[in-house]
Structure formats: structure tokens, C-alpha cells
Design a protein around this motif. Structure first.
Motif, mmCIF file in Angstrom:
data_model
loop_
_atom_site.group_PDB
_atom_site.id
_atom_site.type_symbol
_atom_site.label_atom_id
_atom_site.label_comp_id
_atom_site.label_asym_id
_atom_site.label_seq_id
_atom_site.Cartn_x
_atom_site.Cartn_y
_atom_site.Cartn_z
ATOM 1 N N ASP A 154 -51.269 47.935 -94.612
ATOM 2 C CA ASP A 154 -50.831 48.522 -93.340
ATOM 3 C C ASP A 154 -51.536 49.839 -93.036
ATOM 4 O OD1 ASP A 154 -49.149 46.364 -93.184
ATOM 5 O OD2 ASP A 154 -47.287 47.524 -93.072
ATOM 6 N N GLY A 155 -51.773 50.639 -94.059
ATOM 7 C CA GLY A 155 -52.441 51.919 -93.843
ATOM 8 C C GLY A 155 -53.893 51.770 -93.445
ATOM 9 N N ILE A 156 -54.480 50.617 -93.716
ATOM 10 C CA ILE A 156 -55.874 50.347 -93.350
ATOM 11 C C ILE A 156 -55.955 49.720 -91.966
ATOM 12 C CG2 ILE A 156 -57.903 48.956 -93.950
ATOM 13 C CD1 ILE A 156 -57.014 49.262 -96.911
ATOM 14 N N THR A 157 -55.076 48.770 -91.693
ATOM 15 C CA THR A 157 -55.143 48.039 -90.424
ATOM 16 C C THR A 157 -54.348 48.697 -89.300
ATOM 17 O OG1 THR A 157 -53.190 46.693 -90.920
ATOM 18 C CG2 THR A 157 -55.331 45.873 -91.703
ATOM 19 N N GLY A 158 -53.327 49.470 -89.657
ATOM 20 C CA GLY A 158 -52.412 50.010 -88.650
ATOM 21 C C GLY A 158 -51.425 48.985 -88.138
ATOM 22 N N ASN A 159 -51.443 47.780 -88.701
ATOM 23 C CA ASN A 159 -50.520 46.709 -88.311
ATOM 24 C C ASN A 159 -49.281 46.825 -89.190
ATOM 25 O OD1 ASN A 159 -49.101 44.206 -88.217
ATOM 26 N ND2 ASN A 159 -50.930 43.139 -87.535
ATOM 27 N N THR A 160 -48.174 47.252 -88.596
ATOM 28 C CA THR A 160 -46.946 47.460 -89.366
ATOM 29 C C THR A 160 -45.888 46.393 -89.090
ATOM 30 O OG1 THR A 160 -46.117 48.967 -87.663
ATOM 31 C CG2 THR A 160 -47.313 49.950 -89.527
ATOM 32 N N ASP A 161 -46.287 45.264 -88.494
ATOM 33 C CA ASP A 161 -45.346 44.161 -88.311
ATOM 34 C C ASP A 161 -44.767 43.784 -89.677
ATOM 35 O OD1 ASP A 161 -46.079 44.186 -85.679
ATOM 36 O OD2 ASP A 161 -47.343 42.398 -85.791
ATOM 37 N N ASP A 162 -43.457 43.639 -89.739
ATOM 38 C CA ASP A 162 -42.789 43.458 -91.025
ATOM 39 C C ASP A 162 -42.009 42.149 -91.028
ATOM 40 O OD1 ASP A 162 -41.577 43.735 -93.468
ATOM 41 O OD2 ASP A 162 -40.427 45.532 -92.957
ATOM 42 N N TYR A 163 -42.448 41.197 -91.847
ATOM 43 C CA TYR A 163 -41.795 39.896 -91.930
ATOM 44 C C TYR A 163 -40.874 39.789 -93.151
ATOM 45 C CZ TYR A 163 -45.195 38.824 -88.354
ATOM 46 O OH TYR A 163 -45.939 38.848 -87.198
ATOM 47 N N TRP A 164 -40.772 40.889 -93.892
ATOM 48 C CA TRP A 164 -39.855 40.944 -95.034
ATOM 49 C C TRP A 164 -39.108 42.277 -94.994
ATOM 50 C CZ3 TRP A 164 -40.740 42.367 -100.722
ATOM 51 C CH2 TRP A 164 -39.737 41.839 -101.526
ATOM 52 N N PRO A 165 -38.332 42.488 -93.920
ATOM 53 C CA PRO A 165 -37.666 43.783 -93.751
ATOM 54 C C PRO A 165 -36.653 44.035 -94.868
ATOM 55 C CG PRO A 165 -36.886 42.203 -92.132
ATOM 56 C CD PRO A 165 -38.047 41.561 -92.823
ATOM 57 N N GLU A 166 -36.677 45.261 -95.369
ATOM 58 C CA GLU A 166 -35.839 45.589 -96.528
ATOM 59 C C GLU A 166 -34.366 45.320 -96.276
ATOM 60 O OE1 GLU A 166 -35.362 49.165 -99.830
ATOM 61 O OE2 GLU A 166 -36.738 49.383 -98.132
ATOM 62 N N ALA A 167 -33.906 45.611 -95.076
ATOM 63 C CA ALA A 167 -32.480 45.452 -94.782
ATOM 64 C C ALA A 167 -32.037 44.002 -94.747
ATOM 65 C CB ALA A 167 -32.152 46.120 -93.445
ATOM 66 N N MET A 168 -32.992 43.070 -94.650
ATOM 67 C CA MET A 168 -32.650 41.647 -94.548
ATOM 68 C C MET A 168 -32.969 40.858 -95.819
ATOM 69 S SD MET A 168 -34.004 40.902 -90.662
ATOM 70 C CE MET A 168 -33.315 39.239 -90.594
ATOM 71 N N ARG A 169 -33.484 41.501 -96.841
ATOM 72 C CA ARG A 169 -33.987 40.768 -98.003
ATOM 73 C C ARG A 169 -32.909 39.986 -98.726
ATOM 74 N NH1 ARG A 169 -38.403 45.219 -100.328
ATOM 75 N NH2 ARG A 169 -39.696 45.199 -98.425
ATOM 76 N N ASP A 170 -31.733 40.554 -98.844
ATOM 77 C CA ASP A 170 -30.648 39.837 -99.523
ATOM 78 C C ASP A 170 -30.202 38.606 -98.739
ATOM 79 O OD1 ASP A 170 -30.699 41.666 -101.565
ATOM 80 O OD2 ASP A 170 -28.951 42.801 -100.889
ATOM 81 N N GLU A 171 -30.335 38.658 -97.411
ATOM 82 C CA GLU A 171 -29.992 37.491 -96.586
ATOM 83 C C GLU A 171 -31.101 36.443 -96.619
ATOM 84 O OE1 GLU A 171 -28.453 38.535 -92.566
ATOM 85 O OE2 GLU A 171 -28.926 40.576 -93.213
ATOM 86 N N ILE A 172 -32.338 36.897 -96.668
ATOM 87 C CA ILE A 172 -33.475 35.979 -96.657
ATOM 88 C C ILE A 172 -33.563 35.188 -97.957
ATOM 89 C CG2 ILE A 172 -36.009 35.869 -96.642
ATOM 90 C CD1 ILE A 172 -35.967 38.263 -94.710
ATOM 91 N N ALA A 173 -33.254 35.826 -99.088
ATOM 92 C CA ALA A 173 -33.482 35.218 -100.402
ATOM 93 C C ALA A 173 -32.827 33.849 -100.571
ATOM 94 C CB ALA A 173 -33.053 36.172 -101.509
ATOM 95 N N PRO A 174 -31.520 33.680 -100.279
ATOM 96 C CA PRO A 174 -30.927 32.347 -100.495
ATOM 97 C C PRO A 174 -31.460 31.289 -99.537
ATOM 98 C CG PRO A 174 -29.325 33.840 -99.501
ATOM 99 C CD PRO A 174 -30.505 34.677 -99.908
ATOM 100 N N VAL A 175 -31.869 31.702 -98.344
ATOM 101 C CA VAL A 175 -32.465 30.753 -97.402
ATOM 102 C C VAL A 175 -33.814 30.284 -97.948
ATOM 103 C CG1 VAL A 175 -33.365 30.473 -95.059
ATOM 104 C CG2 VAL A 175 -31.237 31.741 -95.441
ATOM 105 N N ASN A 176 -34.637 31.245 -98.391
ATOM 106 C CA ASN A 176 -35.907 30.889 -99.022
ATOM 107 C C ASN A 176 -35.699 29.952 -100.209
ATOM 108 O OD1 ASN A 176 -37.716 32.286 -97.402
ATOM 109 N ND2 ASN A 176 -37.873 34.053 -98.752
#
Length: 328
Positions: free
Chosen positions: A160-182
Motif C-alpha cells: 500500500d505504501g508503494i501503490t497508494g492503493n489502500t482498498d482493504d478486503y480484509w478489514p480488521e474489524a470484520m476478521r472474526d466474522e469473515i473467518a467462519p464464512v471462509n
């Protein structure tokens, strides 16, 4: 298909064990690229994000490798991470770096003929499956990772620091919700189609295909009220699922006997698939010619005469109405 054992190539005839069940083996390389080269959650450190340092070896046919191509596009990494594409046929020598199929690039770094040579370049005495994707470090001349789920998380933030692209597909606040779905999708859908397709006993097939369609029914219901798997925001869970859905009707329905229903018979899943396919940049990562050729030509235990089917015709560009849904 085969594997390296103490640096020697051994061909394997089938994918299932004695009980008739397909068991996917753990990946070997679990290092992480991080912004400053500090160690990641596994493996060793010393792999700082940099432009041009890392190279990706992929198959357009492979759904696991496809994940990394999607993230490379979404995160604006095309100018920073090079790519070599293997030939779609995976035969006695494993993945080959031939160029006699449209889109197959050969090895753009070393001119190697097979992917196993790259693994041997890392360790001449290695014992491992030879799989894609491979994230390669051109500076240390070693494999960083061949675990797709972790490569996409590196791509999600390390550069992100190289590209400036900060789109986040693994947001920290959602990780516990994402894990069982994954976890459910991986076990019963992403890997579930392989469990059904490579089963060599009826009981193993019945277990795998039952779990697969239980999960597809669950996803169909979930997507009746959720625009995306986690609500109104696209996350890594969506991209991890998409690569299996894109291959479902063309390959898994027939070739892997996942034929209780076609994807196009699930209205919500089918609309969802079309929306993600039409997301900017994603369609360019989809190569159905490689997908259809690879599965039907590379699995003689499933298709011994290597007949390549004519269809089906699938219109991923058809309009969808997913925008009507809000987060549940």
C-alpha cells in the motif's frame, strides 16, 4: 500429477486415498511479504515489499492461483509484481512452462521448462507438491509462499505504501466474522468440488457432494438478503468464493459430477457471480479456454479419453440486479 521427494520427481497416478477421499496436502512455503520485511504470522522475515522484486507463477486454470491474479489487479500491483503463466496441461511433468497455448507465457525469469525446476532452485533436496500460485523473491531467489490465502492477504496491504492503493478486503474489524464464512466455503465449496470430483468410492462422493450443495443452498439464502457475503462491502471472502463459482457450470457440474444443480439455477448466486465478474478489472483475469482445457485434459482418472466438451455457453456479462440489496 506428481511431487518432489528428496529432490527427485515422482509421478502419482491418483488423487484419492485408500478410503476413496480426496485430501489436499498443506502448502510448504508460508513466509510473508510485509511493508518493512518483518516476519509475518508464519515463516521467516526478510521479505520487504518492493516494486519489481517479486514474481508470481500462476495457472489461469487454477482457482487458487486465480485469487492472486484478482488481487494483483484490484490492488494495482501489475507494474510491481511480474507474472509467468504455465501451460494449461498438467501431465507427467507437472506444471510446464511451455508457450504453445494462447496466454501461456513460459518462464519470464529464468527460461525454465517446468515449475518443479523453480522449486528445486529453492532447495535441490526438497520434498513437496509442486503447486501454483508461487510468489517468488528474485533477490533471494527463493519461494516466499505458495499458499494462495496468505498471498492475497499480503497483496491486500503490504504494498500500500508503494501503490497508494489502500482498498482493504480484509478489514480488521470484520476478521472474526469473515473467518467462519471462509472456513465453511473453503472446506465444502472451494475444496468440496475437488472432494466430489476426485472421490473413488461412492460414500466419499456422497459425503462431499452433499456438503457442497448444503453450502450452496446456504449461500443462496444468505445472498437473498446480503449483496455480498458480509453485507454491503466486498471482502476477501467474496473473491475466494468467486473463483470456484466461475468454474462451476463449465467444469465442476459435469467433469466433477457436481450436478444436482447448475450455478445458473441459483438466482442469487448467479447474479452475485455476474456482479463480481463485472467488477472493474476482474473479467480480464478469467481465461475460460485455460480452465476448460486444463481440467478435461489433465485428469485421466476422471476423463481418460481427454475429450474437451463444447460448452456450456455462459454469459457472465448479462445484467444483474444486485444493487437492490442492502446489508442485512
Amino acid at each position: 500429477m506428481g511431487r518432489l521427494v528428496d529432490g527427485k520427481w515422482q509421478t502419482e497416478a491418483q488423487f484419492a486415498g485408500d478410503d476413496g477421499s480426496f485430501n489436499r496436502q498443506e502448502t510448504t512455503f508460508r513466509n510473508w511479504v510485509t511493508p518493512d520485511g518483518a516476519p509475518g504470522p508464519s515463516g521467516e522475515g526478510g521479505f520487504p515489499a518492493a516494486s519489481g522484486r517479486y514474481h508470481l507463477y500462476v495457472s489461469y486454470a487454477c482457482p487458487w492461483a486465480h485469487r492472486t491474479l484478482i488481487f494483483r489487479r484490484l490492488k494495482g500491483l501489475e507494474d510491481h509484481i511480474g507474472v509467468s503463466v504455465v501451460h494449461p496441461d498438467m501431465l507427467d511433468e507437472g506444471w510446464e512452462l511451455r508457450t504453445d497455448f494462447p496466454g501461456a507465457t513460459g518462464d519470464r525469469l529464468y527460461g525454465l521448462e517446468t515449475l518443479k525446476e523453480l522449486y528445486l532452485k529453492t532447495d535441490p533436496d526438497i520434498s513437496t507438491k509442486v503447486t501454483v500460485p508461487v510468489l517468488w523473491d528474485t533477490e533471494r531467489e527463493t519461494i516466499v509462499s505458495n499458499e494462495s490465502a496468505e498471498i492475497i492477504r499480503m497483496m491486500n496491504s503490504a504494498w500500500d505504501g508503494i501503490t497508494g492503493n489502500t482498498d482493504d478486503y480484509w478489514p480488521e474489524a470484520m476478521r472474526d466474522e469473515i473467518a467462519p464464512v471462509n472456513d465453511r466455503i473453503y472446506d465444502t465449496v472451494n475444496n468440496g468440488v475437488y472432494k466430489a470430483g476426485f472421490a473413488t468410492k461412492q460414500s466419499a462422493y456422497d459425503t462431499a457432494v452433499g456438503a457442497l450443495f448444503d453450502s450452496l443452498d446456504w449461500l443462496e439464502d444468505r445472498l437473498s438478503t446480503h449483496r455480498y457475503l458480509m453485507g454491503d462491502r466486498i471482502t476477501e471472502a467474496d473473491w475466494r468464493l468467486l473463483t470456484t463459482l466461475l468454474r462451476f457450470d463449465a467444469v465442476y457440474h459435469g467433469h466433477f459430477k457436481c450436478n444436482r444443480n447448475k450455478l445458473i439455477e441459483f438466482p442469487n448466486l448467479w447474479g452475485y457471480t455476474r456482479e463480481l465478474y463485472q467488477h472493474p478489472g476482474v473479467a480480464e483475469t478469467v481465461h475460460m479456454d485455460h480452465i476448460v482445457r486444463h481440467y478435461h485434459y489433465s485428469h485421466p482418472s476422471v476423463n481418460p479419453n481427454r475429450i474437451i466438451p463444447i460448452g456450456p455457453e455462459i454469459d457472465f456479462d448479462a445484467p444483474h440486479d444486485r444493487a437492490r440489496l442492502k446489508a442485512a
